[in-house]
Scaffold this active site. Structure first.
Site, short mmCIF file in Angstrom:
data_model
loop_
_atom_site.label_atom_id
_atom_site.label_comp_id
_atom_site.label_asym_id
_atom_site.label_seq_id
_atom_site.Cartn_x
_atom_site.Cartn_y
_atom_site.Cartn_z
N GLU A 94 29.75 18.24 -2.06
CA GLU A 94 28.43 18.91 -2.10
C GLU A 94 27.79 18.74 -3.48
O GLU A 94 27.19 19.66 -4.03
CB GLU A 94 28.57 20.41 -1.77
CG GLU A 94 29.21 20.71 -0.44
CD GLU A 94 28.28 20.54 0.76
OE1 GLU A 94 27.16 20.02 0.58
OE2 GLU A 94 28.70 20.91 1.87
N CYS A 185 12.48 9.52 15.35
CA CYS A 185 12.51 10.85 15.98
C CYS A 185 12.16 11.93 14.95
O CYS A 185 11.50 12.92 15.28
CB CYS A 185 13.88 11.12 16.60
SG CYS A 185 14.24 10.01 17.98
ZN ZN Z 1 16.25 8.98 17.26
#
Ligand code: ZN
Length: 191
Positions: A94, A185
């Site tokens: 992290e 997307c």
């Molecule tokens: Zn996608």
């Protein structure tokens, strides 16, 4: 797959490896894989993580698939020197949450012959490079970018989409609040 290249000239060589990617891309699994290999080789190692990460039990770095490793939590990058006793392998999980000093600290360790392995998110949920990651990536000898799978269409994903509306860059303990998405997307949802 990343394979270690150890110079055989007997001199202490240091370098920096960075494992980066989105959430659910397997960064921590890859970090733990490298640490286990070092353990098999009986190398002394230290694992650190930033203090603010309380998703799992204290003092442990746990990947999403459940394997774990003991970790020391640090408030700031330079606190690392309080724990380092010349171990030749230092790992940081992290790493994106650390202050900018982490770049100087990791370079300093590598200059002193330490193999430094950092794992971290390269971009935040807005698709903006995360904290010290751009500088760390520039300074590293070896960079491994791992990918998640797009939850929408199934191709490799590099964005961590936050499903809930919250503008804080750091939102912890919220695995369910995110989903990995590919570029197309992610853009569809953002606009
Ligand atoms: Zn996608």
């Amino acid at each position: 797959m990343f394979l270690e290249q150890f110079p055989q000239d007997g001199k202490p060589h240091g370098w920096i490896e960075v494992i980066c990617g989105s959430m659910f891309s397997g960064k921590t699994e890859e970090l733990i894989r490298r640490l286990r290999r070092a353990e098999f080789a009986n190398q002394k190692l230290l694992l650190f993580k930033p203090k603010l990460d309380n998703r799992y039990a204290e003092e442990q770095v746990m990947s999403h698939n459940g394997s774990s490793f003991e970790a020391i939590q640090l408030e700031k990058a330079t606190d690392l020197y309080d724990h380092w006793k010349k171990e030749r392998l230092v790992a940081i999980d992290e790493v994106q949450f650390f202050d900018p000093e982490i770049v100087r600290v990791t370079s300093d360790l590598a200059n002193r012959g330490v193999r430094v392995i950092c794992a971290g998110l390269d971009m935040d949920f807005k698709g903006v490079p995360f904290g010290p990651m751009p500088l760390l990536l520039s300074c590293a000898e070896y960079v491994t970018k791992v990918h998640a799978i797009c939850m929408s269409c199934g191709i490799p994903a590099q964005f961590s989409h936050r499903k809930k509306k919250d503008d804080n860059q750091v939102m912890l303990g919220a695995k369910d609040e995110y989903e990995p998405l590919c570029r197309a997307c992610y853009n569809k949802i953002q606009h």
